[in-house]
Design an enzyme around this catalytic site. Structure first.
Site, PDB file in Angstrom:
ATOM      1  N   ASN A  13       0.887  -1.167   0.000  1.00 47.94           N
ATOM      2  CA  ASN A  13       0.000   0.000   0.000  1.00 47.94           C
ATOM      3  C   ASN A  13       0.923   1.214   0.000  1.00 47.94           C
ATOM      4  O   ASN A  13       1.494   1.562   1.027  1.00 47.94           O
ATOM      5  CB  ASN A  13      -0.885  -0.026   1.254  1.00 47.94           C
ATOM      6  CG  ASN A  13      -1.661   1.269   1.436  1.00 47.94           C
ATOM      7  OD1 ASN A  13      -1.821   2.045   0.496  1.00 47.94           O
ATOM      8  ND2 ASN A  13      -2.140   1.503   2.657  1.00 47.94           N
ATOM      9  N   LYS A  15       0.307   4.303  -0.344  1.00 49.45           N
ATOM     10  CA  LYS A  15      -0.233   5.554   0.234  1.00 49.45           C
ATOM     11  C   LYS A  15       0.068   6.714  -0.720  1.00 49.45           C
ATOM     12  O   LYS A  15       0.025   6.528  -1.924  1.00 49.45           O
ATOM     13  CB  LYS A  15       0.316   5.768   1.644  1.00 49.45           C
ATOM     14  CG  LYS A  15       0.159   4.506   2.502  1.00 49.45           C
ATOM     15  CD  LYS A  15       0.410   4.696   3.949  1.00 49.45           C
ATOM     16  CE  LYS A  15       0.183   3.369   4.679  1.00 49.45           C
ATOM     17  NZ  LYS A  15       0.296   3.475   6.106  1.00 49.45           N
ATOM     18  N   HIS A  98      -9.173   1.825   4.846  1.00 44.03           N
ATOM     19  CA  HIS A  98      -7.904   1.955   5.563  1.00 44.03           C
ATOM     20  C   HIS A  98      -8.080   2.924   6.738  1.00 44.03           C
ATOM     21  O   HIS A  98      -8.844   3.889   6.641  1.00 44.03           O
ATOM     22  CB  HIS A  98      -6.823   2.471   4.616  1.00 44.03           C
ATOM     23  CG  HIS A  98      -5.465   2.380   5.210  1.00 44.03           C
ATOM     24  ND1 HIS A  98      -4.994   3.328   6.083  1.00 44.03           N
ATOM     25  CD2 HIS A  98      -4.497   1.441   5.099  1.00 44.03           C
ATOM     26  CE1 HIS A  98      -3.783   2.965   6.479  1.00 44.03           C
ATOM     27  NE2 HIS A  98      -3.457   1.829   5.896  1.00 44.03           N
ATOM     28  N   GLU A 100      -6.349   5.255   7.741  1.00 38.54           N
ATOM     29  CA  GLU A 100      -6.083   6.666   7.381  1.00 38.54           C
ATOM     30  C   GLU A 100      -7.302   7.284   6.695  1.00 38.54           C
ATOM     31  O   GLU A 100      -7.591   8.468   6.869  1.00 38.54           O
ATOM     32  CB  GLU A 100      -4.823   6.749   6.496  1.00 38.54           C
ATOM     33  CG  GLU A 100      -3.565   6.477   7.316  1.00 38.54           C
ATOM     34  CD  GLU A 100      -2.441   5.802   6.556  1.00 38.54           C
ATOM     35  OE1 GLU A 100      -2.451   5.811   5.310  1.00 38.54           O
ATOM     36  OE2 GLU A 100      -1.540   5.250   7.221  1.00 38.54           O
ATOM     37  N   GLU A 170      -5.515  -4.499  10.739  1.00 40.54           N
ATOM     38  CA  GLU A 170      -4.458  -3.510  10.929  1.00 40.54           C
ATOM     39  C   GLU A 170      -4.696  -2.732  12.211  1.00 40.54           C
ATOM     40  O   GLU A 170      -5.464  -1.743  12.220  1.00 40.54           O
ATOM     41  CB  GLU A 170      -4.436  -2.529   9.754  1.00 40.54           C
ATOM     42  CG  GLU A 170      -4.155  -3.191   8.422  1.00 40.54           C
ATOM     43  CD  GLU A 170      -3.457  -2.238   7.456  1.00 40.54           C
ATOM     44  OE1 GLU A 170      -2.397  -2.621   6.958  1.00 40.54           O
ATOM     45  OE2 GLU A 170      -3.952  -1.131   7.236  1.00 40.54           O
ATOM     46  N   GLY A 176       2.470   2.426  10.524  1.00 43.09           N
ATOM     47  CA  GLY A 176       3.439   3.498  10.282  1.00 43.09           C
ATOM     48  C   GLY A 176       4.166   3.950  11.530  1.00 43.09           C
ATOM     49  O   GLY A 176       4.805   5.004  11.534  1.00 43.09           O
ATOM     50  N   SER A 216       3.354  -2.077  10.199  1.00 44.17           N
ATOM     51  CA  SER A 216       4.801  -2.196  10.384  1.00 44.17           C
ATOM     52  C   SER A 216       5.329  -3.603  10.122  1.00 44.17           C
ATOM     53  O   SER A 216       6.296  -4.035  10.752  1.00 44.17           O
ATOM     54  CB  SER A 216       5.211  -1.708  11.780  1.00 44.17           C
ATOM     55  OG  SER A 216       4.827  -0.344  11.948  1.00 44.17           O
TER      56      SER A 216
END
Ligand code: PGA
Length: 255
Positions: A13, A15, A98, A100, A170, A176, A216
């Site tokens: 991904n 991003k 996601h 985010e 996740e 991240g 991560s």
């Protein structure tokens, strides 16, 4: 049915990273490194990079995904992209929900569900993300939340469409941050996701669904995470921006 019958999927991904020219360069570097993979290899890239990614991946085992999709077929939705547009551009996978998107762009469990339905109805493979925040984990809500998010995302998804569903567990606190869930935490979280699918569709259907871990995951911890019975692959952010690191994760999933 055990892990060996489920398909391992390693998906990058990217991003908001890479220009079209950088996309071509990075995929060209990755292609030879992942050519022997014994798992599915996917790169989910920014919309603007899709044509370059599809072109660069041609003739290789790398499949291209998008990072989001809108739920309407067309219309006055400035800035959005439909499932048909993605299909027409050569996209096969799409990341939905996601954290985010949920945190910064107001995605809700309802819009995640609508986007998932749009993707699946168009024949795209949906990588649907679920995960708890640190606060939710500390309050003891991880299982409740993962089951709720999973069931909400799959509302009105037909059992036969589960073939095109991948759920990525996740934990928000691991994305991240360099803080990875332990292999046991990943296995447990993925197990909660699978249990939710079993509650909705039955155990047999749930055993066939690929459940990834993301947060991560890197070349140093992939082996251990992927050794867990419920971890069928990974959704990889930072480490998917480097050809050698991503290839090492693909290799770990191919054992
Ligand atoms: P990370 O991102 O690997 O950089 O933690 C994972 C993700 O957001 O999918």
């Amino acid at each position: 049915m055990k892990k060996s019958v489920r398909k391992a999927v390693i998906a990058g991904n990217w991003k908001m990273n890479n220009t079209p020219a950088q996309t071509t360069e990075l995929i060209n570097a990755m292609k030879p490194l992942v050519a022997q993979a014994d798992c599915d290899v996917v790169l989910c890239v920014p919309f603007i990079d899709i044509p370059a990614a599809v072109e660069a991946a041609k003739g290789s085992n790398i499949k291209i995904g998008a990072e989001n999709v809108h739920f309407k077929a067309s219309g006055a939705y400035t800035g959005e992209v439909s499932a048909e547009m993605l299909k027409a551009a050569g996209v096969e996978y799409v990341v939905i929900g996601h954290s985010e998107r949920r945190t910064y762009f107001g995605e809700t469990d309802q819009t995640v569900n609508l986007r998932s339905l749009a993707a699946l109805n168009a024949g795209l493979k949906a990588i649907i993300c679920v995960g708890e925040t640190l606060e939710q984990r500390e309050l003891g809500y991880t299982e409740t939340l993962l089951k709720f998010q999973t069931k909400m995302a799959l509302t009105n998804v037909k059992e036969e469409q589960l073939d095109n569903v991948i759920i990525a567990y996740e934990p928000v606190w691991a994305i991240g941050t360099g803080v990875t869930a332990t292999a046991d935490q990943a296995d447990e979280g993925n197990g909660f996701v699978r249990a939710a699918i079993a509650e909705a569709y039955g155990a047999e259907a749930a055993e066939k669904v690929t459940v990834q871990y993301g947060g991560s995951m890197n070349d140093g911890n992939a082996d251990e995470l992927l050794s867990k019975v419920n971890v069928d692959g990974g959704l990889i952010g930072g480490a998917s921006l480097k050809a050698d690191k991503f290839a090492a994760i693909v290799k770990a999933a191919s054992k």
